[in-house]
Design a protein around this motif. Structure first.
Motif, PDB file in Angstrom:
ATOM      1  N   LYS A  40       0.811  -1.211   0.000  1.00 40.39           N
ATOM      2  CA  LYS A  40       0.000   0.000   0.000  1.00 40.39           C
ATOM      3  C   LYS A  40       0.849   1.267   0.000  1.00 40.39           C
ATOM      4  O   LYS A  40       0.530   2.221  -0.693  1.00 40.39           O
ATOM      5  CB  LYS A  40      -0.926  -0.027   1.228  1.00 40.39           C
ATOM      6  CG  LYS A  40      -1.849   1.147   1.353  1.00 40.39           C
ATOM      7  CD  LYS A  40      -2.931   1.104   0.312  1.00 40.39           C
ATOM      8  CE  LYS A  40      -3.927   2.235   0.543  1.00 40.39           C
ATOM      9  NZ  LYS A  40      -4.896   2.347  -0.510  1.00 40.39           N
ATOM     10  N   PHE A  41       1.937   1.289   0.773  1.00 41.13           N
ATOM     11  CA  PHE A  41       2.751   2.497   0.896  1.00 41.13           C
ATOM     12  C   PHE A  41       4.220   2.169   0.696  1.00 41.13           C
ATOM     13  O   PHE A  41       4.678   1.080   1.034  1.00 41.13           O
ATOM     14  CB  PHE A  41       2.574   3.138   2.281  1.00 41.13           C
ATOM     15  CG  PHE A  41       1.156   3.531   2.567  1.00 41.13           C
ATOM     16  CD1 PHE A  41       0.607   4.686   2.039  1.00 41.13           C
ATOM     17  CD2 PHE A  41       0.353   2.727   3.368  1.00 41.13           C
ATOM     18  CE1 PHE A  41      -0.703   5.032   2.296  1.00 41.13           C
ATOM     19  CE2 PHE A  41      -0.961   3.071   3.643  1.00 41.13           C
ATOM     20  CZ  PHE A  41      -1.491   4.226   3.097  1.00 41.13           C
ATOM     21  N   LEU A  42       4.949   3.154   0.184  1.00 42.51           N
ATOM     22  CA  LEU A  42       6.377   3.020  -0.026  1.00 42.51           C
ATOM     23  C   LEU A  42       7.071   4.143   0.720  1.00 42.51           C
ATOM     24  O   LEU A  42       6.797   5.321   0.483  1.00 42.51           O
ATOM     25  CB  LEU A  42       6.695   3.093  -1.520  1.00 42.51           C
ATOM     26  CG  LEU A  42       8.146   2.967  -1.939  1.00 42.51           C
ATOM     27  CD1 LEU A  42       8.692   1.590  -1.575  1.00 42.51           C
ATOM     28  CD2 LEU A  42       8.276   3.189  -3.439  1.00 42.51           C
ATOM     29  N   VAL A  43       7.952   3.784   1.642  1.00 38.23           N
ATOM     30  CA  VAL A  43       8.750   4.757   2.385  1.00 38.23           C
ATOM     31  C   VAL A  43      10.142   4.729   1.773  1.00 38.23           C
ATOM     32  O   VAL A  43      10.771   3.674   1.686  1.00 38.23           O
ATOM     33  CB  VAL A  43       8.809   4.401   3.889  1.00 38.23           C
ATOM     34  CG1 VAL A  43       9.659   5.414   4.632  1.00 38.23           C
ATOM     35  CG2 VAL A  43       7.408   4.334   4.477  1.00 38.23           C
ATOM     36  N   ILE A  44      10.617   5.898   1.342  1.00 36.02           N
ATOM     37  CA  ILE A  44      11.887   5.966   0.623  1.00 36.02           C
ATOM     38  C   ILE A  44      12.894   6.794   1.405  1.00 36.02           C
ATOM     39  O   ILE A  44      12.570   7.870   1.903  1.00 36.02           O
ATOM     40  CB  ILE A  44      11.683   6.607  -0.763  1.00 36.02           C
ATOM     41  CG1 ILE A  44      10.750   5.760  -1.599  1.00 36.02           C
ATOM     42  CG2 ILE A  44      13.007   6.774  -1.487  1.00 36.02           C
ATOM     43  CD1 ILE A  44      10.360   6.401  -2.904  1.00 36.02           C
ATOM     44  N   ASP A  45      14.120   6.301   1.502  1.00 37.05           N
ATOM     45  CA  ASP A  45      15.218   7.072   2.059  1.00 37.05           C
ATOM     46  C   ASP A  45      15.759   7.953   0.925  1.00 37.05           C
ATOM     47  O   ASP A  45      16.385   7.468  -0.007  1.00 37.05           O
ATOM     48  CB  ASP A  45      16.299   6.147   2.592  1.00 37.05           C
ATOM     49  CG  ASP A  45      17.498   6.909   3.143  1.00 37.05           C
ATOM     50  OD1 ASP A  45      17.396   8.137   3.325  1.00 37.05           O
ATOM     51  OD2 ASP A  45      18.535   6.265   3.382  1.00 37.05           O
ATOM     52  N   ILE A  46      15.467   9.220   1.006  1.00 40.53           N
ATOM     53  CA  ILE A  46      15.813  10.143  -0.073  1.00 40.53           C
ATOM     54  C   ILE A  46      17.322  10.223  -0.289  1.00 40.53           C
ATOM     55  O   ILE A  46      17.789  10.361  -1.413  1.00 40.53           O
ATOM     56  CB  ILE A  46      15.221  11.537   0.194  1.00 40.53           C
ATOM     57  CG1 ILE A  46      13.701  11.461   0.120  1.00 40.53           C
ATOM     58  CG2 ILE A  46      15.748  12.575  -0.779  1.00 40.53           C
ATOM     59  CD1 ILE A  46      12.989  12.735   0.489  1.00 40.53           C
ATOM     60  N   ASP A  47      18.097  10.133   0.785  1.00 38.16           N
ATOM     61  CA  ASP A  47      19.551  10.245   0.665  1.00 38.16           C
ATOM     62  C   ASP A  47      20.178   9.108  -0.131  1.00 38.16           C
ATOM     63  O   ASP A  47      21.183   9.310  -0.804  1.00 38.16           O
ATOM     64  CB  ASP A  47      20.198  10.289   2.049  1.00 38.16           C
ATOM     65  CG  ASP A  47      19.879  11.563   2.795  1.00 38.16           C
ATOM     66  OD1 ASP A  47      19.600  12.592   2.136  1.00 38.16           O
ATOM     67  OD2 ASP A  47      19.903  11.534   4.034  1.00 38.16           O
ATOM     68  N   SER A  48      19.589   7.930  -0.073  1.00 39.89           N
ATOM     69  CA  SER A  48      20.191   6.787  -0.760  1.00 39.89           C
ATOM     70  C   SER A  48      19.434   6.388  -2.023  1.00 39.89           C
ATOM     71  O   SER A  48      19.715   5.354  -2.610  1.00 39.89           O
ATOM     72  CB  SER A  48      20.260   5.591   0.188  1.00 39.89           C
ATOM     73  OG  SER A  48      18.970   5.148   0.507  1.00 39.89           O
ATOM     74  N   ASN A  49      18.491   7.200  -2.447  1.00 40.07           N
ATOM     75  CA  ASN A  49      17.665   6.847  -3.586  1.00 40.07           C
ATOM     76  C   ASN A  49      17.558   8.045  -4.517  1.00 40.07           C
ATOM     77  O   ASN A  49      17.259   9.148  -4.078  1.00 40.07           O
ATOM     78  CB  ASN A  49      16.272   6.430  -3.089  1.00 40.07           C
ATOM     79  CG  ASN A  49      15.491   5.680  -4.115  1.00 40.07           C
ATOM     80  OD1 ASN A  49      15.433   6.078  -5.259  1.00 40.07           O
ATOM     81  ND2 ASN A  49      14.868   4.591  -3.703  1.00 40.07           N
ATOM     82  N   ASP A  50      17.772   7.835  -5.794  1.00 43.87           N
ATOM     83  CA  ASP A  50      17.690   8.931  -6.756  1.00 43.87           C
ATOM     84  C   ASP A  50      16.275   9.142  -7.278  1.00 43.87           C
ATOM     85  O   ASP A  50      16.053   9.794  -8.289  1.00 43.87           O
ATOM     86  CB  ASP A  50      18.648   8.712  -7.922  1.00 43.87           C
ATOM     87  CG  ASP A  50      18.351   7.446  -8.715  1.00 43.87           C
ATOM     88  OD1 ASP A  50      17.452   6.686  -8.317  1.00 43.87           O
ATOM     89  OD2 ASP A  50      19.038   7.228  -9.727  1.00 43.87           O
ATOM     90  N   TYR A  51      15.304   8.622  -6.546  1.00 41.31           N
ATOM     91  CA  TYR A  51      13.895   8.707  -6.934  1.00 41.31           C
ATOM     92  C   TYR A  51      13.430  10.142  -7.136  1.00 41.31           C
ATOM     93  O   TYR A  51      12.609  10.422  -7.984  1.00 41.31           O
ATOM     94  CB  TYR A  51      13.058   8.020  -5.846  1.00 41.31           C
ATOM     95  CG  TYR A  51      11.620   7.771  -6.205  1.00 41.31           C
ATOM     96  CD1 TYR A  51      11.281   6.682  -6.984  1.00 41.31           C
ATOM     97  CD2 TYR A  51      10.622   8.608  -5.759  1.00 41.31           C
ATOM     98  CE1 TYR A  51       9.963   6.424  -7.311  1.00 41.31           C
ATOM     99  CE2 TYR A  51       9.294   8.360  -6.077  1.00 41.31           C
ATOM    100  CZ  TYR A  51       8.978   7.274  -6.847  1.00 41.31           C
ATOM    101  OH  TYR A  51       7.675   7.025  -7.168  1.00 41.31           O
ATOM    102  N   PHE A  52      13.973  11.066  -6.331  1.00 39.06           N
ATOM    103  CA  PHE A  52      13.531  12.452  -6.379  1.00 39.06           C
ATOM    104  C   PHE A  52      14.486  13.378  -7.124  1.00 39.06           C
ATOM    105  O   PHE A  52      14.273  14.569  -7.144  1.00 39.06           O
ATOM    106  CB  PHE A  52      13.326  12.991  -4.958  1.00 39.06           C
ATOM    107  CG  PHE A  52      12.138  12.382  -4.287  1.00 39.06           C
ATOM    108  CD1 PHE A  52      10.856  12.759  -4.635  1.00 39.06           C
ATOM    109  CD2 PHE A  52      12.300  11.410  -3.324  1.00 39.06           C
ATOM    110  CE1 PHE A  52       9.751  12.198  -4.025  1.00 39.06           C
ATOM    111  CE2 PHE A  52      11.204  10.840  -2.706  1.00 39.06           C
ATOM    112  CZ  PHE A  52       9.934  11.230  -3.056  1.00 39.06           C
ATOM    113  N   GLU A  53      15.538  12.853  -7.700  1.00 40.85           N
ATOM    114  CA  GLU A  53      16.478  13.700  -8.415  1.00 40.85           C
ATOM    115  C   GLU A  53      15.883  14.118  -9.754  1.00 40.85           C
ATOM    116  O   GLU A  53      15.322  13.310 -10.481  1.00 40.85           O
ATOM    117  CB  GLU A  53      17.801  12.972  -8.629  1.00 40.85           C
ATOM    118  CG  GLU A  53      18.596  12.865  -7.353  1.00 40.85           C
ATOM    119  CD  GLU A  53      20.001  12.369  -7.597  1.00 40.85           C
ATOM    120  OE1 GLU A  53      20.524  12.533  -8.719  1.00 40.85           O
ATOM    121  OE2 GLU A  53      20.567  11.818  -6.658  1.00 40.85           O
ATOM    122  N   ILE A  54      15.992  15.406 -10.024  1.00 40.48           N
ATOM    123  CA  ILE A  54      15.524  15.932 -11.306  1.00 40.48           C
ATOM    124  C   ILE A  54      16.631  16.773 -11.908  1.00 40.48           C
ATOM    125  O   ILE A  54      17.509  17.268 -11.205  1.00 40.48           O
ATOM    126  CB  ILE A  54      14.217  16.750 -11.155  1.00 40.48           C
ATOM    127  CG1 ILE A  54      14.405  17.938 -10.217  1.00 40.48           C
ATOM    128  CG2 ILE A  54      13.083  15.876 -10.681  1.00 40.48           C
ATOM    129  CD1 ILE A  54      13.190  18.840 -10.113  1.00 40.48           C
TER     130      ILE A  54
END
Length: 80
Positions: A40-54
């Motif tokens: 249902k939900f995904l918790v992401i560690d922003i520092d180790s994941n380029d998911y939010f890099e633009i």
């Protein structure tokens, strides 16, 4: 979506001990919270994941859109 079983936690666990979920995400890059036996939900560690890099161009586009939306009436008036 492929889910590593080491990254899974339950909604009950997340409600009772969110710091454990955060630690799971920190150690694995992400944590998947299941609700009613489904992801249902995904918790992401922003520092180790380029998911939010633009890219810089995307950043400029986002900023320009915000300015245009905020001052739309002013730009409309100037265009007359």
């Amino acid at each position: 979506m492929h889910i590593d079983t080491n990254k899974i936690t339950t909604m009950t666990e997340a409600n009772q001990n969110f710091s454990k979920v955060a630690k799971l995400a920190e150690n694995n890059g992400q944590a998947v919270i299941f609700k009613n036996n489904k992801p249902k939900f995904l918790v992401i560690d922003i520092d180790s994941n380029d998911y939010f890099e633009i890219t810089d161009d995307e950043k400029i586009e986002v900023a320009a859109k915000r300015v245009l939306n905020r001052y739309k009436s002013a730009f409309t008036e100037l265009g007359k």
